[in-house]
Design a protein around this motif. Structure first.
Motif, mmCIF file in Angstrom:
data_model
loop_
_atom_site.group_PDB
_atom_site.id
_atom_site.type_symbol
_atom_site.label_atom_id
_atom_site.label_comp_id
_atom_site.label_asym_id
_atom_site.label_seq_id
_atom_site.Cartn_x
_atom_site.Cartn_y
_atom_site.Cartn_z
ATOM 1 N N ALA A 197 -78.986 -56.364 20.192
ATOM 2 C CA ALA A 197 -79.868 -57.157 21.048
ATOM 3 C C ALA A 197 -79.882 -58.616 20.602
ATOM 4 O O ALA A 197 -79.861 -58.916 19.408
ATOM 5 C CB ALA A 197 -81.279 -56.589 21.021
ATOM 6 N N GLU A 198 -79.915 -59.535 21.561
ATOM 7 C CA GLU A 198 -79.937 -60.965 21.256
ATOM 8 C C GLU A 198 -81.062 -61.637 22.043
ATOM 9 O O GLU A 198 -81.285 -61.330 23.207
ATOM 10 C CB GLU A 198 -78.591 -61.613 21.593
ATOM 11 N N ILE A 199 -81.729 -62.569 21.393
ATOM 12 C CA ILE A 199 -82.817 -63.326 22.006
ATOM 13 C C ILE A 199 -82.502 -64.804 21.848
ATOM 14 O O ILE A 199 -82.154 -65.260 20.741
ATOM 15 C CB ILE A 199 -84.167 -62.985 21.349
ATOM 16 N N ARG A 200 -82.611 -65.534 22.938
ATOM 17 C CA ARG A 200 -82.338 -66.977 22.896
ATOM 18 C C ARG A 200 -83.639 -67.739 23.064
ATOM 19 O O ARG A 200 -84.403 -67.499 24.002
ATOM 20 C CB ARG A 200 -81.339 -67.360 23.986
ATOM 21 N N VAL A 201 -83.866 -68.668 22.142
ATOM 22 C CA VAL A 201 -85.105 -69.448 22.132
ATOM 23 C C VAL A 201 -84.766 -70.908 22.385
ATOM 24 O O VAL A 201 -83.956 -71.502 21.658
ATOM 25 C CB VAL A 201 -85.844 -69.301 20.779
ATOM 26 N N THR A 202 -85.389 -71.472 23.396
ATOM 27 C CA THR A 202 -85.156 -72.883 23.732
ATOM 28 C C THR A 202 -86.452 -73.689 23.788
ATOM 29 O O THR A 202 -86.408 -74.887 24.021
ATOM 30 C CB THR A 202 -84.444 -72.994 25.090
ATOM 31 N N THR A 203 -87.583 -73.034 23.575
ATOM 32 C CA THR A 203 -88.883 -73.707 23.671
ATOM 33 C C THR A 203 -89.022 -74.769 22.583
ATOM 34 O O THR A 203 -88.948 -74.452 21.390
ATOM 35 C CB THR A 203 -90.024 -72.695 23.518
ATOM 36 N N PRO A 204 -89.227 -76.041 22.940
ATOM 37 C CA PRO A 204 -89.426 -77.080 21.922
ATOM 38 C C PRO A 204 -90.627 -76.758 21.039
ATOM 39 O O PRO A 204 -91.647 -76.259 21.510
ATOM 40 C CB PRO A 204 -89.657 -78.344 22.744
ATOM 41 N N GLN A 205 -90.495 -77.027 19.768
ATOM 42 C CA GLN A 205 -91.563 -76.738 18.820
ATOM 43 C C GLN A 205 -91.672 -77.880 17.826
ATOM 44 O O GLN A 205 -90.711 -78.223 17.122
ATOM 45 C CB GLN A 205 -91.277 -75.439 18.060
ATOM 46 N N GLU A 206 -92.834 -78.528 17.785
ATOM 47 C CA GLU A 206 -93.042 -79.582 16.796
ATOM 48 C C GLU A 206 -93.028 -78.985 15.395
ATOM 49 O O GLU A 206 -93.513 -77.868 15.183
ATOM 50 C CB GLU A 206 -94.378 -80.281 17.056
ATOM 51 N N PRO A 207 -92.498 -79.692 14.416
ATOM 52 C CA PRO A 207 -92.520 -79.187 13.035
ATOM 53 C C PRO A 207 -93.960 -78.965 12.577
ATOM 54 O O PRO A 207 -94.784 -79.876 12.662
ATOM 55 C CB PRO A 207 -91.846 -80.302 12.230
ATOM 56 N N GLN A 236 -87.349 -49.134 12.278
ATOM 57 C CA GLN A 236 -86.598 -49.200 13.528
ATOM 58 C C GLN A 236 -87.353 -50.094 14.513
ATOM 59 O O GLN A 236 -88.517 -49.844 14.830
ATOM 60 C CB GLN A 236 -86.433 -47.793 14.119
ATOM 61 N N ILE A 237 -86.681 -51.141 14.981
ATOM 62 C CA ILE A 237 -87.288 -52.068 15.932
ATOM 63 C C ILE A 237 -87.058 -51.538 17.344
ATOM 64 O O ILE A 237 -85.915 -51.286 17.749
ATOM 65 C CB ILE A 237 -86.697 -53.476 15.759
ATOM 66 N N LEU A 238 -88.135 -51.392 18.078
ATOM 67 C CA LEU A 238 -88.051 -50.817 19.423
ATOM 68 C C LEU A 238 -87.849 -51.888 20.480
ATOM 69 O O LEU A 238 -86.955 -51.775 21.322
ATOM 70 C CB LEU A 238 -89.312 -50.006 19.723
ATOM 71 N N GLU A 239 -88.682 -52.924 20.451
ATOM 72 C CA GLU A 239 -88.564 -54.003 21.430
ATOM 73 C C GLU A 239 -89.189 -55.264 20.874
ATOM 74 O O GLU A 239 -89.976 -55.234 19.928
ATOM 75 C CB GLU A 239 -89.237 -53.628 22.757
ATOM 76 N N VAL A 240 -88.833 -56.391 21.482
ATOM 77 C CA VAL A 240 -89.367 -57.697 21.079
ATOM 78 C C VAL A 240 -89.910 -58.380 22.325
ATOM 79 O O VAL A 240 -89.221 -58.469 23.351
ATOM 80 C CB VAL A 240 -88.277 -58.575 20.426
ATOM 81 N N ARG A 241 -91.131 -58.868 22.214
ATOM 82 C CA ARG A 241 -91.755 -59.579 23.326
ATOM 83 C C ARG A 241 -91.866 -61.055 22.972
ATOM 84 O O ARG A 241 -92.298 -61.411 21.872
ATOM 85 C CB ARG A 241 -93.130 -58.999 23.624
ATOM 86 N N THR A 244 -91.553 -61.910 28.112
ATOM 87 C CA THR A 244 -90.255 -61.275 28.304
ATOM 88 C C THR A 244 -90.069 -60.217 27.231
ATOM 89 O O THR A 244 -90.240 -60.501 26.039
ATOM 90 C CB THR A 244 -89.125 -62.317 28.212
ATOM 91 N N GLU A 245 -89.720 -59.023 27.644
ATOM 92 C CA GLU A 245 -89.494 -57.942 26.692
ATOM 93 C C GLU A 245 -88.008 -57.648 26.586
ATOM 94 O O GLU A 245 -87.313 -57.533 27.603
ATOM 95 C CB GLU A 245 -90.245 -56.680 27.115
ATOM 96 N N LYS A 302 -92.304 -54.641 18.234
ATOM 97 C CA LYS A 302 -92.748 -53.250 18.131
ATOM 98 C C LYS A 302 -91.736 -52.473 17.303
ATOM 99 O O LYS A 302 -90.527 -52.652 17.456
ATOM 100 C CB LYS A 302 -92.887 -52.628 19.527
ATOM 101 N N MET A 303 -92.241 -51.598 16.437
ATOM 102 C CA MET A 303 -91.347 -50.879 15.535
ATOM 103 C C MET A 303 -91.907 -49.513 15.180
ATOM 104 O O MET A 303 -93.110 -49.261 15.298
ATOM 105 C CB MET A 303 -91.098 -51.687 14.262
ATOM 106 N N THR A 304 -91.015 -48.666 14.755
ATOM 107 C CA THR A 304 -91.397 -47.412 14.111
ATOM 108 C C THR A 304 -91.064 -47.545 12.637
ATOM 109 O O THR A 304 -89.889 -47.688 12.274
ATOM 110 C CB THR A 304 -90.636 -46.213 14.708
ATOM 111 N N ARG A 305 -92.075 -47.546 11.820
ATOM 112 C CA ARG A 305 -91.850 -47.776 10.390
ATOM 113 C C ARG A 305 -91.276 -46.537 9.706
ATOM 114 O O ARG A 305 -91.557 -45.412 10.075
ATOM 115 C CB ARG A 305 -93.161 -48.184 9.717
ATOM 116 N N TYR A 306 -90.450 -46.792 8.691
ATOM 117 C CA TYR A 306 -89.856 -45.756 7.843
ATOM 118 C C TYR A 306 -89.098 -44.717 8.662
ATOM 119 O O TYR A 306 -89.167 -43.522 8.391
ATOM 120 C CB TYR A 306 -90.937 -45.094 6.981
#
Length: 598
Positions: A9-19, A538-543, A559-560, A583-587
């Motif tokens: 899975a790949e996520i692209r981030v373009t939102t400007p963020q001040e330091p 185990q990572i299930l999803e990223v929002r 976005t999920e 979201k994850m299932t641990r261990y």
């Protein structure tokens, strides 16, 4: 449990963020600590990797302290510190193995042919062996394919699996380690003496300043006059499972998994048979207290281990197993995902605190157990391992004994200043330590090997908490426990890429929220985010893009992204940032040191 492969899975981030201030402080602290470690190394180690000190055998200033000087250098690298950290650590590790093999005892019976034998202490207790091995067991976070490291990890684990005929430390019938003093020449089955612990006679006044405050060598020996009952098993020996766990995570060989479970399960059974209390001595016949006249609470560093301080005559309580043994049960959790292994410890806290009494309107809790029953009552609840138990289980049942913690308050949304203020404190701490390093003019023949421990500039506790959502590794000699870890696929190494910062902002049993920021306004960055230190989660999803956390320029529609893997990739545009709700299932996965691109 299964091992995972490369992320998809790949996520692209373009939102400007001040330091942000916390991000700038993180990156600067990584840089400053790396430079400070270089200066520390140059000051205290020579070109061979030898520590510039008097190399001797002792529990005061022995070989374990030599590598304690490099506590957490590998984990600092795994956070994103420079590669020179691993280079220095490896040089010091190899150098000190030679240095302490060359060094010999004269009066202490073991060590006369070399303090190390087969690159391991002949006999030592696991309070100190664990401290010695701390950087070694964390080395696999950054360099799991080093052939020498793998060979040594297997050799060390084999010392406790009866793979070395000269080291019959383990009794497979009784499923116990036969002595608290164990090592490359097997178990020491007699009573220990003050000489065994204090080491050979040494000049003190005008030359050395022992860490326990002893004024003479005689006081060094007297410090250990009650450290006698070492025969039989001791819960501190659960630290041996970390060696087998390292070998398993490096090789995947099931024999290491099986031995860990056999040994830990034996301790679980003993604890249940002892009314839910972990016994601090187990006899060679497998009975609690079998080497201490039936006292399950006996043994060095046990429930009833109260001793006299020679300098003052005061009583000191040293049940040191309480601060570490729970990590041994957590090794079984990593292998199985079964939370019962660590709930055992949390239930024990409940049981001990149930013995509280009230005096003059104040509730007093016991912390020790001896011939007369519970003792050493005071107002602080009995809670060694409470934070770790809650962290592993995320069960509110175990939250009642938690100590006050700014970190937990921050994760609960109550202390917004925590990240910046604690990182600033770390800067001051590093500055103070390095000022003392520069002022240290001791010559190697007047320096004990533990003199510089407090000056180690690898200050990682807050970085581990904030960046990884993890438990500080400290000096306990156990693996890293964390929610997230990061890798730089472009440089093919562990840690965040340069100019990238991460802040874990909240955690629940099945979710973790982290903010990632690319401080580089020109270059994009790519990061692999992993569930757990060893891909155990185990990572299930990223929002991403939650409306409640969106900036004016961010998308207000969440976005999920489905992951269903231990890892995923994040592409950060120049000067961008994003809050990820994971979201994850641990261990859920078998732990491994393998890099995520293999």
């Amino acid at each position: 449990m299964q091992r995972t492969t490369a992320p998809v899975a790949e996520i692209r981030v373009t939102t400007p963020q001040e330091p942000t201030e916390w991000a700038l402080l993180q990156r600067q602290l990584l840089k400053v600590e790396t430079e400070a470690c270089k200066q520390f190394f140059d000051h205290y180690f020579d070109s061979r990797g030898y520590l510039k000190c008097v190399a001797r055998w002792s529990a005061n200033d022995g070989p374990d302290d030599a590598m304690e000087n490099l506590l957490n250098w590998p984990v600092l690298h795994a956070l994103g510190g420079d590669d020179v950290l691993i280079e220095m650590y490896e040089k010091a590790w190899e150098g000190h193995l030679v240095q302490y093999t060359e060094a010999k005892t004269t009066e202490v019976p073991f060590g006369r042919d070399g303090i190390y034998y087969k690159e391991f202490p002949e006999h030592f207790d696991w309070f100190h062996i664990g401290e010695w091995l701390n950087p070694f067991v964390l080395h696999g976070l950054s360099d799991p394919y080093d052939a020498a490291y793998i060979t040594r990890a297997k050799k060390y684990a084999g010392l406790y699996m009866n793979e070395d005929i000269q080291a019959p430390n383990y009794d497979p019938q009784q499923r116990l380690i036969r002595s608290m003093f164990n090592g490359s020449r097997g178990p020491l089955l007699r009573k220990a003496t003050g000489l065994d612990w204090a080491g050979d006679p040494i000049e003190i006044e005008g030359r050395f300043n022992p860490g326990h405050g002893e004024r003479t060598y005689e006081e060094m020996v007297e410090h250990y006059q009650d450290y006698n009952d070492i025969a039989g098993d001791n819960p501190l020996n659960l630290g041996t499972t970390t060696l087998a766990l390292c070998a398993y995570m490096l090789t995947g060989e099931e024999k290491y998994h099986n031995w860990i479970m056999e040994y830990v399960d034996a301790w679980v059974e003993r604890t249940h048979a002892n009314n839910g209390l972990v016994p601090s001595n187990v006899g060679l016949d497998g009975t609690p207290g079998g080497e201490c006249e039936g006292r399950w609470y006996g043994g060095v560093y046990g429930w009833g281990f109260s001793v006299k301080v020679p300098q003052t005559g005061e009583t000191a309580h040293r049940p040191s197993f309480q601060a570490r043994a729970h990590y041994g049960f957590a090794n079984a959790l990593l292998l199985t995902g079964n939370l019962d292994y660590v709930k055992l410890w949390g239930d024990m806290l409940d049981q001990v605190n149930a013995e509280a009494k009230e005096e003059n309107g104040t509730v007093l809790y016991p912390h020790m157990y001896g011939d007369e029953g519970w003792y050493h009552f005071h107002a602080e609840p009995f809670r060694p391992g409470a934070l770790e138990t809650y962290y592993w289980t995320m069960d509110e049942k175990y939250a009642k004994w938690l100590p006050k913690s700014r970190w937990l308050d921050f994760l609960g949304g109550k202390d917004a200043d925590y990240p910046v203020e604690t990182l600033k404190e770390d800067f001051l701490n590093v500055r103070r330590r390095m000022a003392e390093v520069r002022e240290d003019t001791a010559t190697p023949d007047t320096r004990m090997c533990d003199d510089a421990l407090r000056l180690n500039p690898a200050v990682t506790d807050n970085l581990i908490r904030q960046m990884l959502g993890g438990l500080p590794t400290g000096r306990v000699g156990y693996p890293l426990h964390c929610r997230l870890r990061y890798f730089d696929p472009q440089r093919r190494r562990a840690g965040l890429p340069e100019d990238v910062a991460a802040l874990v902002e909240s955690m629940t049993a099945d979710e973790v929220t982290v903010s990632l920021i690319n401080l580089d306004a020109i270059q994009p960055k790519t990061i692999i985010v992993q569930g757990g230190a060893y891909a155990e989660h185990q990572i299930l999803e990223v929002r991403t893009g939650d409306a409640e956390t969106a900036t004016e320029t961010a998308t207000e529609t969440a976005t999920e992204t489905a992951v269903n893997h231990a890892n995923f990739v994040v592409h950060l545009a120049p000067g961008s940032g994003e809050r990820l709700v994971i979201k994850m299932t641990r261990y859920a996965n078998a732990p491994t040191c393998a890099m995520p691109w293999v």
